[in-house]
Design an enzyme around this catalytic site. Sequence first.
Site, short mmCIF file in Angstrom:
data_model
loop_
_atom_site.label_atom_id
_atom_site.label_comp_id
_atom_site.label_asym_id
_atom_site.label_seq_id
_atom_site.Cartn_x
_atom_site.Cartn_y
_atom_site.Cartn_z
N ARG A 31 11.08 2.57 0.05
CA ARG A 31 12.07 1.77 0.36
C ARG A 31 12.74 0.84 -0.50
NH1 ARG A 31 9.00 -2.23 3.86
NH2 ARG A 31 7.04 -1.44 3.46
N GLY A 66 -3.58 9.59 -1.03
CA GLY A 66 -4.35 8.47 -0.58
C GLY A 66 -5.01 7.44 -1.94
C1 UD1 Z 1 -3.74 -0.25 1.38
C2 UD1 Z 1 -5.05 -0.36 1.73
C3 UD1 Z 1 -5.15 -1.49 3.02
C4 UD1 Z 1 -4.66 -2.82 2.22
C5 UD1 Z 1 -3.45 -2.48 1.45
C6 UD1 Z 1 -2.81 -3.74 0.97
C7 UD1 Z 1 -6.02 1.92 1.77
C8 UD1 Z 1 -6.46 2.96 2.39
N1 UD1 Z 1 -5.61 0.86 2.20
O1 UD1 Z 1 -2.81 0.21 2.57
O2 UD1 Z 1 -6.46 -1.63 3.17
O3 UD1 Z 1 -4.56 -3.64 3.06
O4 UD1 Z 1 -3.31 -1.57 0.64
O5 UD1 Z 1 -1.63 -3.70 0.50
O6 UD1 Z 1 -6.36 1.95 0.38
N2 UD1 Z 1 -1.14 4.93 -4.21
C9 UD1 Z 1 -1.24 6.01 -5.05
N3 UD1 Z 1 -1.64 7.04 -4.76
C10 UD1 Z 1 -1.81 7.47 -3.33
C11 UD1 Z 1 -1.68 6.43 -2.57
C12 UD1 Z 1 -1.41 5.13 -2.94
O7 UD1 Z 1 -0.96 5.66 -6.46
O8 UD1 Z 1 -2.15 8.61 -3.24
C13 UD1 Z 1 -0.78 3.32 -4.75
C14 UD1 Z 1 0.68 2.99 -4.16
O9 UD1 Z 1 1.58 3.55 -4.91
C15 UD1 Z 1 0.23 1.42 -3.88
C16 UD1 Z 1 -1.19 1.28 -3.60
O10 UD1 Z 1 -1.74 2.69 -4.08
O11 UD1 Z 1 0.71 0.86 -5.09
C17 UD1 Z 1 -1.25 1.28 -2.17
O12 UD1 Z 1 -1.04 2.38 -1.53
P1 UD1 Z 1 -0.10 2.31 -0.07
O13 UD1 Z 1 0.13 3.37 0.47
O14 UD1 Z 1 0.89 1.14 -0.01
O15 UD1 Z 1 -1.49 1.52 0.65
P2 UD1 Z 1 -1.31 0.81 2.28
O16 UD1 Z 1 -1.10 1.71 3.23
O17 UD1 Z 1 -0.49 -0.18 1.99
#
Ligand code: UD1
Length: 451
Positions: free
Chosen positions: A15, A80
């Site tokens: 985004r 994840g």
């Molecule tokens: C996550 C939380 C949610 C919380 C929210 C707050 C989980 C399953 N959910 O959701 O409970 O309310 O954050 O913002 O944890 N990332 C990685 N590798 C991955 C996936 C994510 O490095 O495989 C990093 C992303 O770059 C980001 C962070 O982890 O900085 C959060 O990931 P994102 O996909 O935004 O999580 P949400 O679905 O928002």
Amino acid sequence: MSVSVIILAAGMGSRMKSEAPKVLHRIAGAPMLVHAMRTASGIDAQRTVIVTGHGADLVANVATDYDENVLIAHQEAQNGTGHAVQQAATPLHDFVGDVIVLYGDTPFVQPETLQAMLDKKTEGHGVVVLGFHAADPAKYGRLITSNSGLLDKIVEYKDATKAQRDIDFCNSGVICADAKLLFDLLDDVTNDNASGEYYLTDVVGLARARGLSCAAIACDETETMGINSRNDLAVAEVAFQTKARRDAMEGGVTLTAADTVWFAYDTIIGRDVIIEPNVVFGPDVTIENNATIRAFTHLEGCHISKDAVVGPYARLRPGAELANGAKVGNFVEIKAAQIGEGAKVNHLSYIGDADIGADTNIGAGTITCNYDGVFKHKTEIGERAFIGSNTMLIAPLRIGDDAMTASGSVVTTDVPDAALALGRARQKNKPGLALRMMNKLRAAKAALKKG
Ligand code: UD1
Ligand code: CA
């Protein structure tokens, strides 16, 4: 008890509509990843692990530039948050202590808040989660607490029931647990959920199933602000600046038009400093007590000592060092130069790669000609010297103590102490010539009109 921090920074951030990885976009002059790393150093993290994915090399370079001891773990595919944290198991395999997970795109979590989580954990909890009461809970994970106030589980929005979605206590993403326990629990996490991802949040339910207690503490929503778009970035910048302005004023700084002053993430300002409107700070600026920064000044990588006055309309670039009571005035640029105690550079000058002694006066329009197209050269000026207006100082050059240069001089060789350097053509007056020339020109113009 020692603590390590894992910063998740593998996400693409689609985004943002950017070629650059999301966590490298800047707030107050620093990539948001660096803000998270500063939070980690604020609790003396023994190890900091950055989990990279999209733009991994760029992210790793910025991280190691900021802290050469940082550890990098690569997440090949973004499966994840739980899977992301698992990538840090190798760099932490011999670490004994607590682990805190932060997100690289959530830059404002305060070290004090992490300390409060660590303190909470010492009450005997297996996992401590940082939550917040969301004004608009939207798609956040919901914290499900029991009557006793303890945390039972975290339910992702997609997997939540209608009743669970009504809960406004949300997961910030920040989680704290013993290192060994955390990686143990993660081994049991599956991707059997609405997103098909390995959720970090599942460790809470798994810990409870093992009979461990879990707890949540709440922080202000502004601390957990996550950045997903350019608009979020602008909102975060304003949030940062609002706090920085308030902190500066609480620390004894006068801001005559606070809303127009823009600080960097690391600006340091002493007491009784006055900052006039429209002053912009780049990284690495320190200002000592009682200095005045006048309107429309741009500062970066510089140090301003007590009682100095800078601006209006001045530009101090990296390596500019002003001693006590130095004065730098309008339309003056200074780079990699020391300006001695009480010395003045008041108007329209460029001073680069120079050392200017105490009480020296630099006349209007003086230029240190420091660059020959390939190399940079140094100009040294002693104490109590007087550089006449519009002097070109062709470096390398030394001007002695108490020396002077005549206005308009082009100075190419050293000037001894107390000497006057005249480096300009001698003036000749031609009596009547100006008027005779003008009359000739006017006559020529009149002839053209007629013809
Ligand atoms: C996550 C939380 C949610 C919380 C929210 C707050 C989980 C399953 N959910 O959701 O409970 O309310 O954050 O913002 O944890 N990332 C990685 N590798 C991955 C996936 C994510 O490095 O495989 C990093 C992303 O770059 C980001 C962070 O982890 O900085 C959060 O990931 P994102 O996909 O935004 O999580 P949400 O679905 O928002
Ligand atoms: Ca998110």
